[in-house]
Scaffold this motif. Structure first.
Motif, short mmCIF file in Angstrom:
data_model
loop_
_atom_site.label_atom_id
_atom_site.label_comp_id
_atom_site.label_asym_id
_atom_site.label_seq_id
_atom_site.Cartn_x
_atom_site.Cartn_y
_atom_site.Cartn_z
N ASP A 161 121.40 62.10 -10.48
CA ASP A 161 122.25 63.14 -9.92
C ASP A 161 121.58 64.50 -10.11
N VAL A 162 120.48 64.69 -9.40
CA VAL A 162 119.73 65.95 -9.53
C VAL A 162 118.90 66.13 -8.26
N GLU A 163 118.66 67.37 -7.89
CA GLU A 163 117.84 67.64 -6.71
C GLU A 163 116.37 67.37 -7.05
N PRO A 164 115.61 66.73 -6.13
CA PRO A 164 114.19 66.50 -6.38
C PRO A 164 113.43 67.77 -6.73
N GLU A 165 113.79 68.88 -6.08
CA GLU A 165 113.11 70.16 -6.33
C GLU A 165 113.22 70.56 -7.81
N GLN A 166 114.40 70.30 -8.37
CA GLN A 166 114.65 70.64 -9.78
C GLN A 166 113.78 69.80 -10.70
N LEU A 167 113.66 68.50 -10.37
CA LEU A 167 112.81 67.59 -11.16
C LEU A 167 111.36 68.02 -11.07
N ALA A 168 110.91 68.34 -9.85
CA ALA A 168 109.52 68.76 -9.64
C ALA A 168 109.23 70.01 -10.47
N LYS A 169 110.20 70.94 -10.52
CA LYS A 169 110.01 72.16 -11.31
C LYS A 169 109.87 71.82 -12.79
N LYS A 170 110.70 70.88 -13.28
CA LYS A 170 110.59 70.46 -14.69
C LYS A 170 109.20 69.91 -14.98
N LYS A 171 108.69 69.12 -14.03
CA LYS A 171 107.37 68.51 -14.23
C LYS A 171 106.29 69.60 -14.24
N HIS A 172 106.37 70.52 -13.29
CA HIS A 172 105.38 71.61 -13.25
C HIS A 172 105.41 72.42 -14.55
N ASP A 173 106.63 72.67 -15.05
CA ASP A 173 106.77 73.44 -16.29
C ASP A 173 106.13 72.69 -17.46
N LYS A 174 106.34 71.39 -17.50
CA LYS A 174 105.78 70.57 -18.59
C LYS A 174 104.24 70.57 -18.54
N VAL A 175 103.70 70.45 -17.32
CA VAL A 175 102.23 70.46 -17.16
C VAL A 175 101.68 71.82 -17.58
N GLU A 176 102.38 72.87 -17.16
CA GLU A 176 101.93 74.22 -17.52
C GLU A 176 101.92 74.40 -19.04
N ALA A 177 102.98 73.88 -19.71
CA ALA A 177 103.06 73.98 -21.18
C ALA A 177 101.91 73.19 -21.81
N TYR A 178 101.62 72.03 -21.25
CA TYR A 178 100.51 71.21 -21.76
C TYR A 178 99.19 71.96 -21.60
N LEU A 179 98.97 72.52 -20.41
CA LEU A 179 97.70 73.20 -20.12
C LEU A 179 97.55 74.51 -20.89
N SER A 180 98.67 75.09 -21.34
CA SER A 180 98.56 76.33 -22.12
C SER A 180 97.98 76.01 -23.51
N GLN A 181 98.08 74.75 -23.91
CA GLN A 181 97.56 74.31 -25.21
C GLN A 181 96.14 73.74 -25.10
N GLN A 182 95.84 73.06 -24.01
CA GLN A 182 94.55 72.36 -23.88
C GLN A 182 94.27 71.99 -22.42
N ALA A 183 93.03 71.64 -22.12
CA ALA A 183 92.70 71.08 -20.81
C ALA A 183 92.92 69.57 -20.88
N PHE A 184 93.07 68.95 -19.73
CA PHE A 184 93.12 67.48 -19.72
C PHE A 184 91.75 66.96 -20.17
N PRO A 185 91.73 65.80 -20.85
CA PRO A 185 90.42 65.24 -21.23
C PRO A 185 89.63 64.82 -19.99
N LEU A 186 88.32 64.93 -20.06
CA LEU A 186 87.48 64.48 -18.93
C LEU A 186 87.44 62.96 -18.88
#
Length: 225
Positions: free
Chosen positions: A71-96
């Protein structure tokens, strides 16, 4: 598949990012699993591999909402995912991925022009290039923000070729998923696939060539020519 993707006409190598150069699918899976769990559902490895691996976040969000009847709009979920990735990348790069840095350098040393064409974010690519000292080898980056229709549409590859002033016959794509391969083939590019654990079950029969690792591909098609 022992056909070579690289030919005498090849001047330009266009690499996918997630799963091809960076080992990010496991991180993406974990972040998505956390999001889905917050709605009381469980994201399985199987569903992720079959439906979500290699697909841009926008479509992932739609598939997740539909599959789990959330019971949630896809746009809202996508935003949560983008925020999580941004938080991850603020700490480190993805491993090669194994041999990814060496692959980029070997391709540059062999005289090829190199681009990165991704269904992921510009931020993620920039983080990789800065963190691992690879920016000097890359002539062009096309990310999800640069096109209206991301992979499997051909637009991102077409834009990269336009930016670099090259034709499909001069380029090959290096991909790890069916969606990425479709994007490259729709743009009339030869495509070498290097499957990951997450994409091993994808149908790669249309690929120009297939290798089990970047290292094997480089030895066969780049340094071994």
């Amino acid at each position: 598949m022992a056909n070579s993707s690289v030919s005498n006409n090849t001047t330009t190598l266009l690499f996918d990012h997630d799963g091809t150069l960076i080992n990010s699918e496991r991180v993406h899976f974990t972040l998505w699993r956390e999001i889905v769990a917050s709605y009381g559902a469980e994201l399985t490895d199987e569903f992720y591999c079959k439906v979500m691996a290699g697909i841009p976040v926008k479509q992932n969000a739609k598939d997740v909402v539909e599959h789990f009847s959330l019971d949630v709009e896809p746009e809202q979920l996508a935003k949560k995912k983008h925020d999580k990735v941004e938080a991850y990348l603020s700490q480190q790069a993805f491993p090669l991925m194994p041999h990814a840095g060496e692959t980029i350098k070997a391709c540059a040393d062999a005289g090829f022009t190199i681009g990165i064409v991704t269904g992921g974010s510009t931020l993620s690519v920039e983080k990789t290039l800065t963190n691992y000292g690879l920016a000097q080898y890359i002539s062009c980056v096309v990310a999800v923000e640069d096109v209206t229709y991301s992979k499997p549409a051909p637009d991102c590859y077409q834009l990269a070729m336009e930016k670099l002033g090259v034709s499909p016959g001069e380029c090959i794509a290096i991909e790890d998923t069916y969606t990425g391969m479709q994007s490259a083939l729709s743009a009339e590019l030869a495509c070498v696939v290097i499957p990951t654990t997450q994409s091993a079950t994808h149908d790669f029969t249309q690929a120009t060539s297939r290798y089990e690792s970047l290292q094997l591909w480089v030895e066969q098609e780049i340094t071994g020519r």
